[in-house]
Design a protein around this motif. Structure first.
Motif, mmCIF file in Angstrom:
data_model
loop_
_atom_site.group_PDB
_atom_site.id
_atom_site.type_symbol
_atom_site.label_atom_id
_atom_site.label_comp_id
_atom_site.label_asym_id
_atom_site.label_seq_id
_atom_site.Cartn_x
_atom_site.Cartn_y
_atom_site.Cartn_z
ATOM 1 N N GLY A 176 4.658 6.038 -4.880
ATOM 2 C CA GLY A 176 4.903 6.104 -6.316
ATOM 3 C C GLY A 176 3.848 6.931 -7.039
ATOM 4 N N LEU A 177 2.582 6.722 -6.692
ATOM 5 C CA LEU A 177 1.504 7.474 -7.318
ATOM 6 C C LEU A 177 1.604 8.962 -7.011
ATOM 7 N N ASP A 178 1.988 9.311 -5.787
ATOM 8 C CA ASP A 178 2.115 10.727 -5.433
ATOM 9 C C ASP A 178 3.124 11.430 -6.335
ATOM 10 N N ARG A 179 4.268 10.799 -6.557
ATOM 11 C CA ARG A 179 5.297 11.395 -7.422
ATOM 12 C C ARG A 179 4.798 11.506 -8.866
ATOM 13 N N ILE A 180 4.162 10.459 -9.350
ATOM 14 C CA ILE A 180 3.702 10.440 -10.745
ATOM 15 C C ILE A 180 2.595 11.455 -10.976
ATOM 16 N N TYR A 181 1.626 11.524 -10.061
ATOM 17 C CA TYR A 181 0.519 12.468 -10.224
ATOM 18 C C TYR A 181 1.005 13.912 -10.194
ATOM 19 N N LYS A 182 1.987 14.182 -9.342
ATOM 20 C CA LYS A 182 2.531 15.541 -9.265
ATOM 21 C C LYS A 182 3.137 15.952 -10.596
ATOM 22 N N PHE A 183 3.845 15.008 -11.232
ATOM 23 C CA PHE A 183 4.445 15.301 -12.537
ATOM 24 C C PHE A 183 3.376 15.442 -13.613
ATOM 25 N N MET A 184 2.408 14.553 -13.603
ATOM 26 C CA MET A 184 1.419 14.530 -14.673
ATOM 27 C C MET A 184 0.489 15.742 -14.652
ATOM 28 N N THR A 185 0.269 16.335 -13.488
ATOM 29 C CA THR A 185 -0.686 17.449 -13.390
ATOM 30 C C THR A 185 -0.029 18.814 -13.351
ATOM 31 N N ASN A 230 0.830 -1.204 0.000
ATOM 32 C CA ASN A 230 0.000 0.000 0.000
ATOM 33 C C ASN A 230 0.862 1.250 0.000
ATOM 34 N N ASN A 231 1.892 1.253 0.835
ATOM 35 C CA ASN A 231 2.767 2.420 0.929
ATOM 36 C C ASN A 231 3.598 2.606 -0.330
ATOM 37 N N ILE A 232 4.058 1.489 -0.906
ATOM 38 C CA ILE A 232 4.821 1.552 -2.152
ATOM 39 C C ILE A 232 3.973 2.187 -3.254
ATOM 40 N N ASP A 233 2.746 1.703 -3.384
ATOM 41 C CA ASP A 233 1.845 2.254 -4.396
ATOM 42 C C ASP A 233 1.607 3.743 -4.177
ATOM 43 N N GLU A 272 1.221 20.665 -15.615
ATOM 44 C CA GLU A 272 0.920 21.560 -16.740
ATOM 45 C C GLU A 272 -0.578 21.703 -16.985
ATOM 46 N N SER A 273 -1.398 21.163 -16.091
ATOM 47 C CA SER A 273 -2.844 21.226 -16.290
ATOM 48 C C SER A 273 -3.531 21.729 -15.031
ATOM 49 N N GLU A 274 -4.828 21.981 -15.132
ATOM 50 C CA GLU A 274 -5.608 22.451 -13.994
ATOM 51 C C GLU A 274 -6.174 21.292 -13.183
ATOM 52 N N MET A 275 -5.963 20.075 -13.625
ATOM 53 C CA MET A 275 -6.464 18.895 -12.918
ATOM 54 C C MET A 275 -5.591 18.626 -11.691
ATOM 55 N N ASP A 276 -6.209 18.391 -10.525
ATOM 56 C CA ASP A 276 -5.416 18.082 -9.334
ATOM 57 C C ASP A 276 -5.196 16.576 -9.240
ATOM 58 N N PRO A 277 -4.204 16.141 -8.435
ATOM 59 C CA PRO A 277 -3.876 14.707 -8.342
ATOM 60 C C PRO A 277 -5.050 13.827 -7.945
ATOM 61 N N ALA A 278 -5.910 14.313 -7.031
ATOM 62 C CA ALA A 278 -7.043 13.495 -6.604
ATOM 63 C C ALA A 278 -8.002 13.237 -7.758
ATOM 64 N N THR A 297 2.052 0.017 -12.599
ATOM 65 C CA THR A 297 3.382 -0.557 -12.824
ATOM 66 C C THR A 297 4.468 0.481 -12.559
ATOM 67 N N TYR A 298 4.275 1.687 -13.116
ATOM 68 C CA TYR A 298 5.243 2.757 -12.881
ATOM 69 C C TYR A 298 5.335 3.094 -11.390
ATOM 70 N N ALA A 299 4.177 3.183 -10.743
ATOM 71 C CA ALA A 299 4.140 3.574 -9.334
ATOM 72 C C ALA A 299 4.871 2.575 -8.458
ATOM 73 N N ARG A 300 4.695 1.289 -8.738
ATOM 74 C CA ARG A 300 5.331 0.287 -7.888
ATOM 75 C C ARG A 300 6.839 0.251 -8.095
ATOM 76 N N GLN A 301 7.275 0.484 -9.314
ATOM 77 C CA GLN A 301 8.727 0.555 -9.540
ATOM 78 C C GLN A 301 9.320 1.754 -8.810
ATOM 79 N N LEU A 302 8.660 2.896 -8.933
ATOM 80 C CA LEU A 302 9.174 4.115 -8.308
ATOM 81 C C LEU A 302 9.034 4.050 -6.793
ATOM 82 N N GLY A 303 7.890 3.594 -6.304
ATOM 83 C CA GLY A 303 7.679 3.502 -4.862
ATOM 84 C C GLY A 303 8.650 2.559 -4.194
ATOM 85 N N ARG A 304 8.967 1.476 -4.863
ATOM 86 C CA ARG A 304 9.939 0.526 -4.305
ATOM 87 C C ARG A 304 11.294 1.193 -4.113
#
Length: 466
Positions: free
Chosen positions: A198-207, A192-195, A209-215, A280-287
């Protein structure tokens, strides 16, 4: 291990970590003027010399008696300085505690974190001196006056097990111990923590340049009923278009982040839909984030960190946080024995099982302790903030590193348990019972290999203080 550690009960005094037991301070015990009994001893020792001086003056007789009195005074002081060690030996004798074998010492010290934290005992089944409050007359320890040992009544141990662990008797204890031994409490909770990391880092990058927030992005990706949907390639492209980034840019970001953590392996891409790819990306990065934290925040050895995140043994078992369950199980076993829930035979049978599992899953005290820190963080984060969990896990890391640095009785004094035919048969039975390898495998990142749904892996009832 030296021969003496197997043949003699060498034990730290209760509430200390020092072995052998330290002698009482010399000067403070040479002049014990506040002790009325000591004045009587002084008078008896020095009275003959005083009488000789009064009768014959400063002669040979006086000097001989004075010398003998001084020697006797020093001898009595030396004996008094050894009283804590003498008292400890007396306790073991009336308790019938026999020196443990190497295998028994290995089993007991699987809860070295608790031993170091509580300054408990390393070389006996009991975690410290205790009395059975319900049967004082039958307890041989209570027939002897102790000055230095602190005693814990068995009913106080029972209260602790009830309040902290939800255990009230033999059956509930054995049920809990089975779950802990087989890693069914917190072995894979760290996923759970790994996911999440990883997701926190990815969502921050993905959003960015846009008005969409991570949630909102998370809902879009993981909720199939959202307007975008992510099942089709066209819908996936629409998501990236809205975020004003490309999938190639996302993969480049993941690659660079992994390289920053020292992982030069190519990024794994699994699944055809965006949900699978992001996970998949999140688990690699979170690990890699957690591996970095274990090294730089908790000061765990690099080899141990790599070990607990990779498949081990014939079944490709990944240890993750299994040691946390094993350590807690050994602690509960010793406490349940002291509370009267388990007989001595029950307790040693349970400790033998924990030792066999540990021998099959881990290769050293270092990898075992590293896994325990990881499991502890996963458990603590289930009811606390990230900062609180980090601080609590740091204290746990300090305890296990303190036990290693102390080098007694583990590390260079007690070897790590070896794999045996019996332990291999036990792990084979576990895998056969579950029908498949129930362990999450970060190397392949196959979510389907997790036997239990992630949300179902949680702490047992009452287990809130450890």
């Amino acid at each position: 291990m030296t021969k003496a550690y197997l043949e003699d009960i060498i034990q730290n005094m209760d509430d200390t970590r020092e072995v052998p037991v330290r002698k009482l301070p010399f000067w403070k015990n040479l002049f014990r003027f506040r002790d009325p009994a000591q004045w009587v001893i002084y008078m008896i020792i020095f009275a003959p010399a005083g009488l000789a001086f009064w009768a014959a003056g400063d002669g040979l007789l006086f000097r001989s008696l004075l010398f003998m009195a001084l020697v006797l005074w020093l001898a009595l002081t030396a004996a008094h300085r050894r009283e804590p060690a003498t008292e400890l030996a007396k306790y073991h004798k009336v308790r019938g505690n026999e020196p443990l074998s190497k295998e028994e010492i290995q089993a007991v010290n699987l809860c070295a974190r608790f031993i170091y934290r509580d300054m408990g005992w390393y070389h006996t089944l009991e975690a410290g001196p205790f009395c059975n409050n319900a049967q004082l007359a039958k307890d041989p320890v209570n027939d002897i006056e102790f000055k230095f040992l602190k005693f814990y009544f068995s009913d106080s141990r029972a209260k602790m097990l009830k309040n902290d662990w939800g255990l009230s008797g033999r059956k509930s204890t054995l049920d809990m111990l089975e779950k802990l031994c087989l890693g069914r409490q917190h072995r894979t909770a760290i996923i759970n923590n790994i996911d999440q990391d990883g997701l926190d880092r990815i969502y921050k990058f993905m959003t960015q340049e846009s008005e969409m927030d991570p949630a909102e992005l998370h809902r879009v990706i993981f909720d199939d009923e959202q307007e975008f949907g992510v099942a089709s390639l066209a819908a996936e492209r629409k998501v990236f278009s809205t975020l004003k980034i490309s999938e190639k840019e996302l993969q480049t970001y993941i690659t660079e982040m992994l390289q920053d953590f020292g992982n030069t392996q190519p990024v794994l891409v699994m699944g055809m839909d965006l949900k699978s790819k992001i996970l998949t990306y999140a688990r690699q990065l979170g690990r890699e984030i957690f591996k970095s934290d274990l090294k730089h925040i908790y000061n765990m050895p690099a080899e141990a960190i790599e070990y607990i995140f990779k498949p081990q043994g014939r079944h490709g078992i990944i240890p993750l946080g299994w040691a946390y369950d094993i350590s807690r199980g050994v602690f509960v076993t010793r406490s349940a024995y002291m509370a009267g829930y388990l007989t001595k035979e029950d307790a040693w049978e349970q400790l033998h099982n924990f030792r066999m599992i540990a021998a099959e899953v881990f290769d050293s005290w270092e990898s075992f302790f590293c896994s325990e820190v990881l499991g502890y963080y996963a458990w603590y984060s289930g009811h606390s903030s990230a900062d609180e969990s980090t601080n609590a896990a740091q204290q746990t890391a300090q305890s296990v590193l303190g036990a290693l640095k102390q080098q007694f009785p583990i590390s260079n004094q007690v070897d790590w348990p070896e794999s045996t035919q019996e332990s291999r048969a036990m792990i084979d039975g576990l895998i056969a019972q579950d029908g498949a390898n129930p362990f999450f495998r970060p190397e392949t990142l196959e979510p389907s290999l997790a036997q239990q749904p992630i949300p179902d892996i949680s702490a047992g009832a009452g287990a809130t203080l450890h």
